[in-house]
Motif scaffolding. Structure first.
Motif, PDB file in Angstrom:
ATOM      1  N   SER A  12       0.829  -1.206   0.000  1.00  0.00           N
ATOM      2  CA  SER A  12       0.000   0.000   0.000  1.00  0.00           C
ATOM      3  C   SER A  12       0.865   1.258   0.000  1.00  0.00           C
ATOM      4  O   SER A  12       2.069   1.205   0.243  1.00  0.00           O
ATOM      5  N   ILE A  13       0.231   2.382  -0.284  1.00  0.00           N
ATOM      6  CA  ILE A  13       0.901   3.676  -0.158  1.00  0.00           C
ATOM      7  C   ILE A  13       1.084   3.939   1.339  1.00  0.00           C
ATOM      8  O   ILE A  13       0.124   3.843   2.104  1.00  0.00           O
ATOM      9  N   PRO A  14       2.287   4.259   1.776  1.00  0.00           N
ATOM     10  CA  PRO A  14       2.525   4.420   3.223  1.00  0.00           C
ATOM     11  C   PRO A  14       1.629   5.486   3.852  1.00  0.00           C
ATOM     12  O   PRO A  14       1.435   6.565   3.284  1.00  0.00           O
ATOM     13  N   GLU A  15       1.098   5.167   5.017  1.00  0.00           N
ATOM     14  CA  GLU A  15       0.279   6.123   5.771  1.00  0.00           C
ATOM     15  C   GLU A  15       1.079   7.377   6.094  1.00  0.00           C
ATOM     16  O   GLU A  15       0.535   8.488   6.130  1.00  0.00           O
ATOM     17  N   SER A  16       2.380   7.220   6.281  1.00  0.00           N
ATOM     18  CA  SER A  16       3.225   8.361   6.637  1.00  0.00           C
ATOM     19  C   SER A  16       3.327   9.397   5.535  1.00  0.00           C
ATOM     20  O   SER A  16       3.756  10.531   5.772  1.00  0.00           O
ATOM     21  N   PHE A  17       2.928   9.028   4.306  1.00  0.00           N
ATOM     22  CA  PHE A  17       2.996   9.988   3.198  1.00  0.00           C
ATOM     23  C   PHE A  17       2.001  11.131   3.390  1.00  0.00           C
ATOM     24  O   PHE A  17       2.036  12.116   2.659  1.00  0.00           O
ATOM     25  N   SER A  25      -1.681  -1.729  -3.940  1.00  0.00           N
ATOM     26  CA  SER A  25      -3.045  -2.145  -3.636  1.00  0.00           C
ATOM     27  C   SER A  25      -3.519  -1.485  -2.344  1.00  0.00           C
ATOM     28  O   SER A  25      -2.799  -0.705  -1.720  1.00  0.00           O
ATOM     29  N   GLY A  26      -4.744  -1.824  -1.952  1.00  0.00           N
ATOM     30  CA  GLY A  26      -5.312  -1.225  -0.747  1.00  0.00           C
ATOM     31  C   GLY A  26      -5.893   0.141  -1.042  1.00  0.00           C
ATOM     32  O   GLY A  26      -5.981   0.586  -2.182  1.00  0.00           O
ATOM     33  N   SER A  27      -6.279   0.815   0.006  1.00  0.00           N
ATOM     34  CA  SER A  27      -6.893   2.130  -0.146  1.00  0.00           C
ATOM     35  C   SER A  27      -5.844   3.232  -0.026  1.00  0.00           C
ATOM     36  O   SER A  27      -4.780   3.031   0.561  1.00  0.00           O
ATOM     37  N   ILE A  28      -6.144   4.384  -0.600  1.00  0.00           N
ATOM     38  CA  ILE A  28      -5.272   5.546  -0.448  1.00  0.00           C
ATOM     39  C   ILE A  28      -5.430   6.055   0.984  1.00  0.00           C
ATOM     40  O   ILE A  28      -6.555   6.292   1.436  1.00  0.00           O
ATOM     41  N   PRO A  29      -4.352   6.223   1.727  1.00  0.00           N
ATOM     42  CA  PRO A  29      -4.470   6.687   3.115  1.00  0.00           C
ATOM     43  C   PRO A  29      -5.224   8.009   3.214  1.00  0.00           C
ATOM     44  O   PRO A  29      -4.962   8.941   2.445  1.00  0.00           O
ATOM     45  N   LYS A  30      -6.164   8.073   4.129  1.00  0.00           N
ATOM     46  CA  LYS A  30      -6.946   9.305   4.304  1.00  0.00           C
ATOM     47  C   LYS A  30      -6.057  10.488   4.669  1.00  0.00           C
ATOM     48  O   LYS A  30      -6.395  11.643   4.378  1.00  0.00           O
ATOM     49  N   SER A  31      -4.913  10.200   5.266  1.00  0.00           N
ATOM     50  CA  SER A  31      -4.014  11.274   5.687  1.00  0.00           C
ATOM     51  C   SER A  31      -3.500  12.084   4.504  1.00  0.00           C
ATOM     52  O   SER A  31      -3.145  13.256   4.652  1.00  0.00           O
ATOM     53  N   LEU A  32      -3.485  11.479   3.311  1.00  0.00           N
ATOM     54  CA  LEU A  32      -3.011  12.215   2.134  1.00  0.00           C
ATOM     55  C   LEU A  32      -3.947  13.364   1.789  1.00  0.00           C
ATOM     56  O   LEU A  32      -3.548  14.322   1.119  1.00  0.00           O
ATOM     57  N   GLY A  33      -5.181  13.264   2.249  1.00  0.00           N
ATOM     58  CA  GLY A  33      -6.130  14.339   1.999  1.00  0.00           C
ATOM     59  C   GLY A  33      -5.785  15.621   2.734  1.00  0.00           C
ATOM     60  O   GLY A  33      -6.298  16.691   2.399  1.00  0.00           O
ATOM     61  N   ASN A  34      -4.913  15.527   3.745  1.00  0.00           N
ATOM     62  CA  ASN A  34      -4.517  16.723   4.500  1.00  0.00           C
ATOM     63  C   ASN A  34      -3.481  17.564   3.773  1.00  0.00           C
ATOM     64  O   ASN A  34      -3.200  18.694   4.179  1.00  0.00           O
ATOM     65  N   LEU A  35      -2.892  16.988   2.720  1.00  0.00           N
ATOM     66  CA  LEU A  35      -1.808  17.667   2.017  1.00  0.00           C
ATOM     67  C   LEU A  35      -2.278  18.245   0.692  1.00  0.00           C
ATOM     68  O   LEU A  35      -3.199  17.731   0.058  1.00  0.00           O
ATOM     69  N   ASP A  36      -1.605  19.294   0.274  1.00  0.00           N
ATOM     70  CA  ASP A  36      -1.949  19.989  -0.969  1.00  0.00           C
ATOM     71  C   ASP A  36      -0.865  19.687  -1.999  1.00  0.00           C
ATOM     72  O   ASP A  36       0.089  20.437  -2.168  1.00  0.00           O
ATOM     73  N   PHE A  37      -1.005  18.559  -2.679  1.00  0.00           N
ATOM     74  CA  PHE A  37      -0.015  18.150  -3.666  1.00  0.00           C
ATOM     75  C   PHE A  37      -0.182  18.930  -4.966  1.00  0.00           C
ATOM     76  O   PHE A  37      -1.299  19.148  -5.436  1.00  0.00           O
ATOM     77  N   HIS A  38       0.925  19.309  -5.566  1.00  0.00           N
ATOM     78  CA  HIS A  38       0.888  19.988  -6.869  1.00  0.00           C
ATOM     79  C   HIS A  38       0.574  18.995  -7.982  1.00  0.00           C
ATOM     80  O   HIS A  38      -0.278  19.241  -8.831  1.00  0.00           O
ATOM     81  N   ARG A  39       1.266  17.852  -7.972  1.00  0.00           N
ATOM     82  CA  ARG A  39       1.019  16.811  -8.964  1.00  0.00           C
ATOM     83  C   ARG A  39       1.063  15.450  -8.281  1.00  0.00           C
ATOM     84  O   ARG A  39       1.967  15.170  -7.507  1.00  0.00           O
TER      85      ARG A  39
END
Length: 347
Positions: A183-188, A207-221
Motif C-alpha cells: 500500500s501507499i505508506p500512511e506516513s505519506f 493495492s489497498g486504499s489511499i491513506p486518508k491522511s493524504l487528503g490533509n496535504l496539498d499536492f501539486h502533482r
C-alpha cells in the motif's frame, strides 16, 4: 628586453601558471574514485576519454564545485550507454557529490547499493531506465539533503518505505513503472517538508486504499494511475487546494463524485477506468483543463455545459452507466441501458 617582449613573456607565464593551477583543481581522491568507477563499468564509451593526464574537473559527465568546496566533484552523470555492470561501490567515495545520474543504461543490474548512503550532500538522485532490481532502499531516508528521487523504469520490487516521508527537502518522488507492491505508506500524509513533494507512483502493483491522511496535504502533482488501488479517493480533492495535475486512472477506486469539488488550479484530471459513481459537478465548468478523462466509470446524469468540459470528445466520457449531453448523445433521447451496456468491462 623591449616592452613588447616583456608583455608577451608575462602573458605566457600567466597562461602556464593558470594551466598548472587548473590541473590541480581536481582532488586526487575524486580522481582515483572516478577512475575506479570507469574500470568497474568496463570503460563505457561515454567516459572512455577520461585520462589521468587531464584535470578530472574537465572530464565529460563530471562537474566540480567552486572554491567553497575545494573544487570537489559534485556531479556525475552517466547516461545512454551500453554499460554491463552494477553500481560501482566507489560512487560512495565521491564525498561531495550532490547529483548522481545513471540513466538509460539497460544493462545496469543489481540492487541500489548502500554505498550511496555515504553521500551526505546528495540532492539529486536519478537512477532510471535500467535493470536495477531489489527494493527501494530504506537508507535513502538518511540523506537529508535529497530534493529529487527518480527510480522510474526499473525492476524494483517490494513495498515503498514509509521513512521517505522523513526527508525534509524532498520535492519530487518518482517511482513509476516498477513492480512495487503493498500500500501507499500512511506516513505519506505527513511529509516533513514545508511543501509536499510531487508523487509519481504509476504503473506498479500497489493495492489497498489511499491513506486518508493524504487528503490533509496539498499536492501539486500526483499520479497513482495503473495500480490496484481501491476505495474512496474523494479526500484527494478540495476547492481550497492548489493541485495542478491529478491522475488516478486505471485503478479500482469507488466513490460518489457528485459532491467532489476540484481546485480551480487543476489543469489535468484523469479518473478513467475506475468504479466511480454519481454525476459530474457543475463546479467543474470552472476548471481550465488541458487534459480530462472520466471514461469507463459508473457516472450518470447530464454533463454540465460550459467551461472546458465540451472541448473534449466523447472518448473522455464513454462507457459510463447513463451519462448524457454533449459531447455524448442528447439527454432528450431515452438511454437504452441494456444488460450488456451496464456490465461493460471496467478495463
Amino acid at each position: 628586453m623591449d616592452k613588447i617582449t616583456t608583455t608577451l613573456l608575462f602573458s605566457l607565464f600567466a597562461l602556464l601558471l593558470t594551466a598548472s593551477l587548473s590541473k590541480d583543481l581536481c582532488h586526487k581522491d575524486d580522481e582515483n574514485a572516478l577512475l575506479k568507477i570507469k574500470k568497474s563499468l568496463n570503460n563505457p564509451y561515454t567516459i572512455i576519454s577520461w585520462d589521468p593526464k587531464d584535470d578530472c574537473c574537465t572530464w565529460v559527465s563530471v562537474e566540480c564545485g567552486d572554491a567553497t568546496v575545494d573544487h570537489r566533484v559534485i556531479s556525475l552523470d552517466i547516461s545512454n550507454d551500453d554499460v554491463s555492470a552494477q553500481i560501482p561501490p566507489e560512487v560512495g567515495d565521491l564525498s561531495y557529490l550532490q547529483t548522481l545520474i545513471f540513466r538509460k543504461l539497460p544493462n545496469l543490474t543489481g540492487e541500489i547499493k548502500p554505498t550511496i548512503a555515504k553521500l551526505k550532500y546528495l540532492r539529486f538522485l536519478w537512477l532510471s531506465w535500467t535493470n536495477l532490481t531489489g527494493p527501494v532502499p530504506e537508507f535513502l531516508s538518511q540523506l537529508k539533503d535529497l530534493e529529487y528521487i527518480n527510480l522510474s523504469f526499473n525492476d524494483l520490487s517490494g513495498s515503498i518505505p514509509g521513512s521517505l516521508s522523513l526527508l525534509p527537502k524532498l520535492g519530487i518522488l518518482e517511482l513509476s513503472r516498477n513492480k512495487l507492491t503493498g500500500s501507499i505508506p500512511e506516513s505519506f500524509g505527513a511529509f516533513k517538508g514545508v511543501v509536499p513533494p510531487e508523487l509519481f507512483l504509476s504503473h506498479n502493483q500497489l493495492s489497498g486504499s489511499i491513506p486518508k491522511s493524504l487528503g490533509n496535504l496539498d499536492f501539486h502533482r500526483i499520479d497513482f494511475s495503473h495500480n490496484k488501488l481501491e476505495g474512496d479517493a474523494s479526500m484527494m480533492f478540495g476547492a481550497k487546494k492548489t493541485s495542478w495535475s491529478v491522475d488516478l486512472s486505471r485503478n479500482k477506486l469507488q466513490f460518489d463524485i457528485s459532491k467532489v469539488k476540484v481546485a480551480t488550479t487543476v489543469n489535468n484530471l484523469d479518473l478513467n477506468h475506475n468504479k466511480i459513481t454519481g454525476s459530474i459537478p457543475v463546479q467543474w465548468t470552472e476548471l481550465t483543463l488541458q487534459s480530462f478523462n472520466v471514461s469507463y466509470n459508473r457516472l450518470c446524469g447530464r454533463i454540465p455545459q460550459g467551461g472546458d468540459l465540451q472541448i473534449f470528445d466523447a472518448y473522455a466520457y464513454v462507457h459510463n452507466k447513463c451519462l448524457c449531453g454533449a459531447p455524448l448523445q442528447s439527454c432528450n433521447v431515452e438511454i437504452q441501458a441494456t444488460d450488456l451496456y451496464l456490465n461493460l468491462p471496467s478495463e
